[in-house]
Design a protein around this motif. Sequence first.
Motif, short mmCIF file in Angstrom:
data_model
loop_
_atom_site.label_atom_id
_atom_site.label_comp_id
_atom_site.label_asym_id
_atom_site.label_seq_id
_atom_site.Cartn_x
_atom_site.Cartn_y
_atom_site.Cartn_z
N ASP A 1 78.05 65.01 64.87
CA ASP A 1 77.59 66.40 65.25
C ASP A 1 78.48 67.19 65.83
OD1 ASP A 1 75.89 68.53 65.87
OD2 ASP A 1 75.05 67.76 67.67
N SER A 2 78.85 68.50 65.55
CA SER A 2 79.68 69.52 65.90
C SER A 2 79.24 70.62 66.95
CB SER A 2 80.81 70.11 64.97
OG SER A 2 79.77 70.79 64.23
N ASN A 3 77.77 70.73 66.91
CA ASN A 3 77.31 71.91 67.48
C ASN A 3 76.32 71.53 68.60
OD1 ASN A 3 75.52 71.40 65.61
ND2 ASN A 3 75.24 73.36 65.13
N GLU B 1 71.29 73.02 58.54
CA GLU B 1 71.61 72.05 59.32
C GLU B 1 73.04 71.57 59.33
OE1 GLU B 1 68.41 69.29 58.89
OE2 GLU B 1 67.43 69.95 60.61
N ASP C 1 73.50 70.13 68.33
CA ASP C 1 71.99 70.01 67.91
C ASP C 1 71.46 68.69 67.60
OD1 ASP C 1 72.99 69.66 65.42
OD2 ASP C 1 72.17 71.19 64.40
N ILE D 1 72.50 66.68 65.29
CA ILE D 1 72.39 66.39 63.93
C ILE D 1 74.03 66.41 63.15
CG2 ILE D 1 71.67 67.05 61.60
CD1 ILE D 1 69.04 68.27 62.91
N GLY D 2 74.12 65.61 62.59
CA GLY D 2 75.61 65.51 62.06
C GLY D 2 75.78 66.64 61.30
N ASP D 3 77.11 66.91 61.03
CA ASP D 3 77.31 68.34 60.17
C ASP D 3 78.63 68.07 59.41
OD1 ASP D 3 79.02 69.22 62.15
OD2 ASP D 3 77.10 69.74 63.32
CA CA Z 1 74.97 69.66 64.17
#
Ligand code: CA
Length: 549
Positions: free
Chosen positions: A26-28, A79, A30, A32-34
């Motif tokens: 996850d980069s942000n 997402e 939330d 959830i991986g992205d």
């Molecule tokens: Ca994310």
Amino acid sequence: MTQHETNNHWWQEAVVYQVYPRSFQDSNGDGIGDLAGIIQRLDYLQELGINAIWLSPVYRSPNDDNGYDISDYEQIMAEFGTMDDMEQLIQEAKLREIKIIMDLVVNHTSDEHPWFIESRSSKDNPYRDFYVWRKGINDGPPNDLESTFLGPAWQLDEPTGEYYLHLFSQKQPDLNWENPAVRNAIYDMMNFWIDKGIGGFRMDVIDLVGKIPDQKITGNGPKLHDYLKEMNTQTFGGKDLLTVGETWGATPEIAKLYSDPKRNELSMVFQFEHVGLDEQPGKSKWDLRPLQIAELKKVFSKWQTELGDQGWNSLFWNNHDLPRIVSRWGNDNRYRVESAKMLAILLHMLKGTPYIYQGEEIGMTNRTIHDIAEVEDIESKNMYADRLEKGYPKPEILASINVKGRDNARTPMQWDNTENAGFTTGEPWLVVNENYHEINVTQALADKNSIFYTYQKLIELRKSYPLIVWGSFELIEDTATDVFAYYRHYQGESWLVVCNFSDRAQRFSLDKTATETIITNTEKTYNQLSDKTLGPYEAFVVKLSSFTD
Ligand code: CA
Ligand code: GLC
């Protein structure tokens, strides 16, 4: 001439790494991986040495089945990021000589796909025949076909009073492949992605697209291979992309139909014969029984020898639908490291294209749940409800989920020992396995004896030795039952692979001499091979001085 000289493709020499985007990075914050997270980790994958990433679906989706229910094939799931992120991922991967393999989910769409919204709106809508609609019989569904996720495969739809087919969830209506307009729309979409520079497709449950639901034929329908030939001609044919079909019903004979280079269909298939070996025959994946190594040897040996030059194997222990191999057939306790390395050596020394599922290279394990509230996966949830209703005791159902449930593979990637394993700074969408304090990438990279470096070395070896890619396979029959030993032969050279597939010492004896130790999960070097005692999960690969039968 050998197969090597006549028929050589990049994907035959490649190792593929599967990324399940939701759980990778996850980069942000939330939870959830992205896509941006995957880009951040490309250097790590380059260090491992892989050549391609199979990316589980990143398309727009309401996530009824975590992206395997697509509502727009040409948009990215919000997402996960944007199309710009996706293009950047393809570019950044390319700079590291890594190709991106897209997951192609075209047996069905989401019920939120515009095609289905149109299709269900009226019987004369131009998209009506994009899906499989039938009239009911005697106030019930057209027949008793069952969904893989349990319950009837037919759903009555109010606006028109007809039933639509869904071999998976009610939110995954099946496309009607008999309609050429459907096939053409799919080929256009595939070309859209090919034009973006991707390296190929992993084709979700592709063996179902030739279905004839009225005759209750689902897998391996009569038109299946015609459709694949047509797809090949209209899209990836001649472009040397990697195409791998998910084919639960493949025998070696069927696998050749897909992957014989002369037939112009796919590069290879995922076949699942070994995956079913710890199920009670004729029952479901949830009905457990212990693996018999003798059966595993038989199945692997069959696939290694029977494809010959008319097909190509894929090699895998894990994916996003399967439990973690070290917990399943290794030992995720006392011998976690030894058994994970043994499993890696056994698989990566076979002939075929190996696939590594994220976290397998650091020996990630299953995560035990104690209550159904901890489960996210639709398949496990539906099975729980179904079996509860049928009177199965709760502990037995939970035991099945702990052994086979798909969330085992989907817990977030364990990067380091900071909170939530470095996967996210927020609340992860699925709980991180508590063992991330000991099992994580940072720890693995710092320990030169870690499982990671065994995988790295196996990948390196495959690049250096044509024998691993092209050599023939020969099972050694007269060993202890739990010892899995085989030869690879190539251009007058022979290697021996010996794996103790158990947590007990085993005898192994062979009247031959080793000249070089190629790889092992012990500190030993190997010369004389007679009268040896193998420690728990001991595995080694040696070059033999000479080979005569
Ligand atoms: Ca994310
Ligand atoms: C495949 C996928 C699985 C999905 C199913 C329906 O088996 O691997 O995750 O649930 O197809 O798309």
